[in-house]
Each structure stands twice: as C-alpha cells, then as structure tokens.
Motif scaffolding. Sequence first.
Motif, PDB file in Angstrom:
ATOM      1  N   GLU A  25      -5.522  57.437   9.799  1.00  0.00           N
ATOM      2  CA  GLU A  25      -5.578  57.893   8.412  1.00  0.00           C
ATOM      3  C   GLU A  25      -4.362  58.760   8.147  1.00  0.00           C
ATOM      4  OE1 GLU A  25      -9.315  59.200   6.892  1.00  0.00           O
ATOM      5  OE2 GLU A  25     -10.423  57.849   8.224  1.00  0.00           O
ATOM      6  N   THR A  26      -4.188  59.154   6.902  1.00  0.00           N
ATOM      7  CA  THR A  26      -3.012  59.908   6.464  1.00  0.00           C
ATOM      8  C   THR A  26      -2.736  61.094   7.388  1.00  0.00           C
ATOM      9  OG1 THR A  26      -3.442  59.270   4.183  1.00  0.00           O
ATOM     10  CG2 THR A  26      -1.980  61.150   4.529  1.00  0.00           C
ATOM     11  N   GLY A  27      -1.527  61.132   7.932  1.00  0.00           N
ATOM     12  CA  GLY A  27      -1.080  62.241   8.767  1.00  0.00           C
ATOM     13  C   GLY A  27      -1.515  62.197  10.218  1.00  0.00           C
ATOM     14  N   GLN A  50       0.607  56.768   2.988  1.00  0.00           N
ATOM     15  CA  GLN A  50       1.269  57.461   4.092  1.00  0.00           C
ATOM     16  C   GLN A  50       2.772  57.255   4.046  1.00  0.00           C
ATOM     17  OE1 GLN A  50      -0.490  57.422   7.941  1.00  0.00           O
ATOM     18  NE2 GLN A  50      -2.319  56.358   7.241  1.00  0.00           N
ATOM     19  N   THR A  51       3.493  58.219   4.577  1.00  0.00           N
ATOM     20  CA  THR A  51       4.913  58.088   4.882  1.00  0.00           C
ATOM     21  C   THR A  51       5.044  58.419   6.357  1.00  0.00           C
ATOM     22  OG1 THR A  51       5.551  58.747   2.652  1.00  0.00           O
ATOM     23  CG2 THR A  51       7.236  58.907   4.378  1.00  0.00           C
ATOM     24  N   VAL A  52       5.372  57.416   7.161  1.00  0.00           N
ATOM     25  CA  VAL A  52       5.443  57.590   8.614  1.00  0.00           C
ATOM     26  C   VAL A  52       6.903  57.403   9.033  1.00  0.00           C
ATOM     27  CG1 VAL A  52       4.540  56.838  10.837  1.00  0.00           C
ATOM     28  CG2 VAL A  52       3.121  56.605   8.794  1.00  0.00           C
ATOM     29  N   THR A  53       7.454  58.409   9.712  1.00  0.00           N
ATOM     30  CA  THR A  53       8.859  58.359  10.125  1.00  0.00           C
ATOM     31  C   THR A  53       8.999  57.666  11.480  1.00  0.00           C
ATOM     32  OG1 THR A  53       8.811  60.464  11.282  1.00  0.00           O
ATOM     33  CG2 THR A  53       9.310  60.522   8.914  1.00  0.00           C
ATOM     34  N   ASP A  70      -2.221  50.896   1.715  1.00  0.00           N
ATOM     35  CA  ASP A  70      -1.853  51.260   0.357  1.00  0.00           C
ATOM     36  C   ASP A  70      -0.424  50.815   0.080  1.00  0.00           C
ATOM     37  OD1 ASP A  70      -0.880  52.862  -1.893  1.00  0.00           O
ATOM     38  OD2 ASP A  70      -2.734  53.992  -1.666  1.00  0.00           O
ATOM     39  N   ALA A  71      -0.204  50.181  -1.055  1.00  0.00           N
ATOM     40  CA  ALA A  71       1.130  49.682  -1.404  1.00  0.00           C
ATOM     41  C   ALA A  71       2.147  50.812  -1.553  1.00  0.00           C
ATOM     42  CB  ALA A  71       1.066  48.871  -2.687  1.00  0.00           C
ATOM     43  N   ALA A  72       1.691  52.032  -1.769  1.00  0.00           N
ATOM     44  CA  ALA A  72       2.600  53.170  -1.917  1.00  0.00           C
ATOM     45  C   ALA A  72       3.033  53.747  -0.572  1.00  0.00           C
ATOM     46  CB  ALA A  72       1.938  54.260  -2.765  1.00  0.00           C
TER      47      ALA A  72
END
Length: 85
Positions: A25-27, A50-53, A70-72
């Motif tokens: 999940e997120t984070g 999410q933004t995963v580096t 999620d498309a975002a």
Amino acid sequence: MADYSGTLGNDILFGAAVPNNFFFETGELQVGDIVGGNSSGDDLRFIGTQTVTAAAFVLVSSIEEIYLDDAASSIELSNNVVASS
C-alpha cells in the motif's frame, strides 16, 4: 500462489516456490525493504496512489510483473532493476 503484504516498517519477504504476489500500500515499499521472488510469475502489486523511486527497488529481485492500482501512480526503475528481474 502465495500472497505477501508489506508494512510501513522494514520488510524481508521471500516468495515460496510458486507464483507470488507482493502487495504494497501507499508508502510501504521503502529503501531497505528486501523482496525476492522465487519462481516465474512473481508480481509486485501497488495499492493506492503511489510514487515509488528507484531507490526503493535496490533490494528487490526476481520480479516478473509490476501492477499499479491507480492510474495516478508512478514508479522509477534503474537499469539494474530491470536487468535483474
């Protein structure tokens, strides 16, 4: 098929000798988390926006597919991650 879930803490997840799903999940996928698939058909599944580096994938290996819920959402992969999975 086996399912594993990440946490907000440090995770060490190694898949069984069957196709595996690793849910985050997120984070939850963070630098220092260890994730290892064990057979063909292992998936990383991201739930929520999410933004995963690329840094979060340093200790991730043997993953064949990545799914974004999620498309975002966005992920960044280094060439090393792509070559080792």
